[in-house]
Design a protein around this motif. Structure first.
Motif, short mmCIF file in Angstrom:
data_model
loop_
_atom_site.label_atom_id
_atom_site.label_comp_id
_atom_site.label_asym_id
_atom_site.label_seq_id
_atom_site.Cartn_x
_atom_site.Cartn_y
_atom_site.Cartn_z
N THR A 238 0.66 -1.16 -0.09
CA THR A 238 0.07 0.09 -0.13
C THR A 238 0.88 1.31 -0.21
O THR A 238 1.98 1.31 0.72
N ARG A 239 0.33 2.49 -0.71
CA ARG A 239 1.15 3.65 -0.58
C ARG A 239 0.75 4.34 0.50
O ARG A 239 -0.13 5.38 0.17
N TYR A 240 1.39 4.09 1.47
CA TYR A 240 1.08 4.76 2.72
C TYR A 240 1.72 6.38 2.75
O TYR A 240 2.94 6.41 2.37
N THR A 241 0.90 7.10 2.90
CA THR A 241 1.22 8.80 2.69
C THR A 241 1.22 9.45 3.80
O THR A 241 0.06 9.20 4.79
N TRP A 242 1.94 10.45 4.13
CA TRP A 242 1.75 11.45 5.03
C TRP A 242 1.70 12.88 4.17
O TRP A 242 2.59 13.19 3.30
N ILE A 243 1.03 13.81 4.71
CA ILE A 243 0.79 15.14 4.04
C ILE A 243 1.36 16.21 5.08
O ILE A 243 1.10 16.19 6.29
N PHE A 244 2.00 17.15 4.39
CA PHE A 244 2.73 18.04 5.27
C PHE A 244 2.18 19.58 4.57
O PHE A 244 2.20 19.81 3.42
N ALA A 245 1.58 20.61 5.45
CA ALA A 245 1.53 21.90 4.82
C ALA A 245 2.94 22.30 4.77
O ALA A 245 3.87 21.87 5.22
N ILE A 246 2.96 23.35 4.26
CA ILE A 246 4.35 24.26 4.11
C ILE A 246 4.64 25.43 4.97
O ILE A 246 5.28 25.29 6.19
N LEU B 13 10.23 9.74 8.35
CA LEU B 13 9.27 9.13 7.41
C LEU B 13 9.65 8.47 6.02
O LEU B 13 9.34 7.57 5.76
N LYS B 14 10.62 9.47 5.28
CA LYS B 14 11.27 9.05 4.35
C LYS B 14 11.98 7.82 4.48
O LYS B 14 11.81 6.85 3.90
N GLU B 15 12.92 7.63 5.51
CA GLU B 15 13.63 6.37 5.90
C GLU B 15 12.66 5.27 5.99
O GLU B 15 13.13 4.13 5.70
N TRP B 16 11.37 5.52 6.48
CA TRP B 16 10.48 4.55 6.86
C TRP B 16 9.63 4.14 5.44
O TRP B 16 8.71 3.42 5.65
#
Lengths: 243, 243
Positions: free
Chosen positions: B90-98, B146-149
């Motif tokens: 699954t493409r698990y995603t985190w969203i960040f505001a800037i 999160l990128k590492e994971w």
């Protein structure tokens, strides 16, 4: 595009590690993260934060924060009445939680380390059964104002049906009256989490002609999920967490 | 049932009126009500609260609160990876505001009364165009973890497409890299409120194979509406409100 820009990073340098924080700093941040619901499913107030919670709950800040929250709710209720959306034939409704929203369990928690010890459900049930909880004055004031303005008021609580009599007596004794209905948890609903239980009840209400304008609670589980209402108003409660 | 119960009301006696409050008390409650989103659509920080906002933003509390929020997010991301729900395809995603999530506009607001004066959109656009905003270190640290994971990271911002180059340069200069996409506002989307704009984009992402696990922002408009993700993490920002 790949030209590098010299960025001034000094304002955000050097993250503190947890061990470098004083209890006061740690617990102030703990409270922020509890307030905004970043921190969930916590079972007790951390030992080192008992004092900060006690000082907050006993001091003036708790009352000021609550009063300002309820003033915001009143402002919203008034604004809505004069808005173009207002239709006098609609059953406009406000929903209130009970524990630490209408009624204060601070006397109980004052004898139980302000949430820094695990809940003793036997003692807590006895406290509820006594019907001696004082009103949160800011909530009572809003409740009475909304009644004057002909809003329908519903009380929606995770308390059990078996606690109905004590709850009604307590509410009346401290000044609450003339709510439309008091919705409590049936025996078959004991194991449903609060968010689901309250969502289901609110959805049922909306499907049956109640238009929820405002929703007042001390837990995010009062204010999230389905059919939460046009606006939600969160009272502070750093003493316990209800999922 | 109508037996009256003597209730102890002393703990909640005497609500303060606004005029009795010191600025510090008033502004502490103002901040609580801003943090939990009881107070909405405010345009400037109240004059008497400029100092409390300045002290908070310049002092350690802002960094501690942010660090603890991002630690909670990291804990959730780690827990999820080891949960029974986790499915490696699954493409698990985190969203960040800037703004004031990945990048700090504190240098700009330091010169503009910490939000106690109305936004000068010309000067603010110049600031954004310079690409000189520092990173919020707590956010950058979470981003890298999160990128590492192997989480997919999406940046979703109300900034305009015309600010894309400056935004990318700024992000890279302060250490952000390897995000999946940077979603900005098109000219046709300028008049859409932030909650609707971001909801629509998140819904589109979910409909296209991205499963949103976490969502990080400094505004409630980043974190409410549709397809907000399994958990939302609210960073503090008492300097401005985006509807």
């Amino acid at each position: 595009m790949m030209m590098m820009v010299a960025a001034n990073c000094s304002l955000q340098a050097d993250l503190p590690t947890t061990t470098e924080l004083t209890d006061d700093q740690h617990c102030t941040s703990w409270r922020y993260n509890v307030d905004v619901n970043n921190l969930r499913s916590w079972w007790v107030v951390p030992n080192q934060c008992e004092n900060i919670v006690e000082n907050y709950m006993r001091g003036s800040s708790y009352r000021y924060d609550s009063a300002q929250a309820m003033q915001e709710a009143e402002t919203y209720a008034r604004t809505f009445m004069y808005s173009a959306d207002y239709n006098s034939s609609t059953r406009y409704t406000w929903i209130f939680a009970i524990d630490d929203t209408c009624l204060s369990n601070l006397p109980y928690y004052s004898s139980h380390r302000f949430g820094a010890e695990p809940l003793n459900s036997t003692l807590y049930k006895t406290w509820i059964g006594q019907g001696k909880a004082p009103a949160l004055q800011a909530t009572l004031q809003l409740f009475n104002t909304l009644k004057e303005w002909d809003y329908t008021i519903l009380l929606l609580s995770g308390r059990l049906e078996s606690q109905r009599e004590a709850t009604i007596q307590n509410l009346i004794a401290v000044g609450y009256a003339d709510w439309e209905a008091l919705i409590l948890r049936k025996n078959t609903e004991i194991h449903v989490d609060a968010t689901s239980f309250k969502s289901k009840k609110r959805k049922y209400l909306e499907d049956n002609g109640y238009t929820i304008i405002g929703n007042v609670g001390d837990q995010w589980s009062d204010l999230t999920g389905q059919a939460v209402g046009d606006r939600v108003f969160k009272l502070p409660n750093p003493m316990y967490y209800v999922a």
